[in-house]
Write a protein that holds these residues in place. Structure first.
Motif: not given
Lengths: 121, 426
Positions: B355, B359, B365-366, B370-371, B374, B390
């Motif tokens: 991952l 980022a 990234a936001r 993804l958040v 993770r 997260g």
């Protein structure tokens, strides 16, 4: 993506406008709505009645209380909204920037509308 | 004349719509005017057939009515223009060519294919391609499409008109694309069908034709495409992917529309018929050619489908397939899914490592996905505090209500575990 453009202004601000400014405001709104209809971006929109005619429903002393108003003389309030379906936040902002209230003491808030659906598979 | 029930008539009309449109465009050109005429004929049928009965030859009926509407539209357009020109020249109003009586031409199979390519023309944005495909090829009414996408009917009507005008301005023709463009154009068609399926699949159901039925529509259109292009592995792969995914429909959401992840779904509620067909399809398609992205995604779905229980899942195979996919059609979503799979094989640290580069990618990234992924891997790795942050972050970032509820539930679970000092149960 759908966005809600929330319109804030002092209720009754129209009174303080000159005739020309008033014609400008009403004409601008009509023109923007027509353009958004033509572009297929308009989802909806409503103007709200003066807050002094409304009711507030809140807990007060552990009970649900209903009171008249709010009465917020001279203060900025939520007066209506526009809902659009457009390509990006930038486009929604562009639409908000064109709204006449901004040039006459008001402001807009742009927020994405939550989707009832999940995201991509 | 035979009687017909509501749903049966609707199926008939949807099937006939692109065929009738194809015949009309073949004969007269003017895709935009023909498409409007066919829409009107469909609406007329919807009103009249339940009352008068279904005609013995439904297609001929639709063709005749559509043709008549087309003539009327062309005549009134000419009349309008001629009124404007009347001062300048003395020509009878009907001197322009007007279409003759409708004769049923043999339906060319590739008419539907030509329509699909036309509706997915590169000049159009994806949402416009989707709307136009649903109307012109799917035979849905503007109202049905509007309801499916939760916009007013007038808005959708405008979008479709603008889409047709754009196609016309781009000089698009009603024919199969040239050989060198064909692959790109077909990829666009597959993408549109995938979008239609996705729109329907991720929505909760409803009583009217709403987004849920879009999945059935996407599957139907992809089946048609499969029949027209029987040797194309990617088309078969897409159909397999749709079937294998749709099979989860009854198991993927709980009360209040809350999302149930694959690992927790009650597999006895999976649709066996769709799984069997999907497995058979992808099994065959993989032998035809080098697999493309849809075939690989279908293969991944197949590996999941073959596991009787979540714990039986062949994760190494899935990780390998995602690796192939990331080489063939790299994109952040693939990386996310690959990371989750790798974590199941080599542990959460290995997944988190994958991952890392995301980022750094501004697009991602936001991104709530993804958040969220993770956070999930951090939880598996035992870093509960970071995982909690997260989940909370992801819940604030997402614009999907069911996802938000799911993420808030995970955050609440972890928060409770932290406050009571016990590991939280999933």
């Amino acid at each position: 993506m759908k966005y809600m453009l929330m319109i804030y202004n002092r209720p009754g601000f129209v009174e303080s406008l000159t005739d020309e400014e008033r014609t400008f405001v009403f004409g601008e709104v009509d023109s923007i709505m027509a353009k958004l209809t033509e572009s297929g971006e308009l989802v909806g929109g409503q103007a709200l009645a003066d807050p002094s005619n409304g009711r507030t429903v809140r807990l007060s002393g552990g009970q649900v209380a209903v009171t008249d108003g709010p009465y917020l003389e001279g203060k900025e309030q939520f007066v209506g909204y526009l809902a659009v379906d457009c390509e990006s936040l930038d486009r929604a902002i562009e639409i908000a920037q064109s709204w006449p209230d901004i040039r006459l003491g008001g402001g807009m808030e742009v927020r994405a509308i939550m989707d009832e659906a999940g995201a991509e598979m | 004349m035979t009687g017909g029930s509501g749903p049966a008539i609707e199926d008939l009309l949807r099937e006939a719509a692109p065929q009738v449109l194809g015949m009309l465009v073949q004969r007269h050109g003017q895709f935009d005017a023909c498409e409007d005429a066919v829409q009107e004929a469909l609406l007329a049928a919807t009103t009249q057939w339940p009352v008068d009965g279904v005609p013995d030859n439904p297609r001929a009926w639709l063709l005749t009515v559509a043709n008549r509407r087309l003539i009327d539209a062309i005549r009134s357009e000419h009349a309008r223009r001629d009124r404007e020109m009347a001062v300048l020249r003395a020509e009878p109003a009907d001197a322009q060519l007007v279409p003759g009586p409708a004769t049923e031409l043999p339906a060319a199979d590739d008419d539907t294919l030509k329509l699909l390519f036309l509706c997915c023309h590169p000049a159009l944005s994806a949402p416009s391609q989707v709307a136009l495909t649903l109307r012109a090829v799917g035979g849905l009414t503007t109202g049905q499409i509007a309801a499916a996408f939760l916009v007013p009917e007038s808005t959708m009507a405008q979008r479709i008109s603008r889409a047709k005008a754009k196609i016309k301005a781009a000089g698009a023709v009603f024919s199969l694309p040239a050989a060198e463009q064909r692959d790109d154009r077909l990829r666009a068609v597959l993408h549109v069908l995938y979008l239609i399926f996705n729109e329907g699949y991720t929505a909760s159901g409803g009583p009217d034709l709403r987004r849920g039925e879009l999945t059935a529509e996407a599957i139907r259109l992809t089946r048609t495409l499969c029949k027209l292009l029987p040797d194309d592995g990617e088309v078969a792969g897409l159909l397999a992917l749709m079937l294998l995914t749709d099979a989860h429909r009854d198991a993927r959401s709980g009360p209040g529309g809350v999302l149930v992840p694959l690992a927790e779904q009650d597999r006895s509620r999976w649709n066996r018929a769709e799984i069997d067909e999907g497995l058979r399809l992808i099994g065959e398609a993989l032998t035809w050619s080098e697999p493309g992205p849809y075939q690989l995604q279908a293969a991944i779905a197949a590996v999941h489908a073959e596991a009787e229980r979540a714990e039986d899942t062949d994760w190494p195979q899935i990780a390998a397939l995602y690796r192939l996919l990331s080489l063939l059609a790299p994109n952040p979503m693939v990386t996310l899914n690959r990371a989750a799979a790798v974590a199941m094989v080599d542990g959460p640290a290995a997944g988190l490592h994958l991952l890392g580069p995301l980022a750094a990618d501004e697009r991602m990234a936001r991104h709530h996905r993804l958040v969220a992924v993770r956070a999930h891997l951090l939880e598996l790795a035992g870093d509960t505090t970071a995982a909690l942050t997260g989940y909370r972050d992801a819940a604030r970032l997402t614009t999907s209500l069911p996802e938000r509820r799911y993420l808030e539930t995970q955050a609440a679970r972890l928060a409770q575990g932290l406050s009571t000092g016990t590991p939280a149960d999933r």
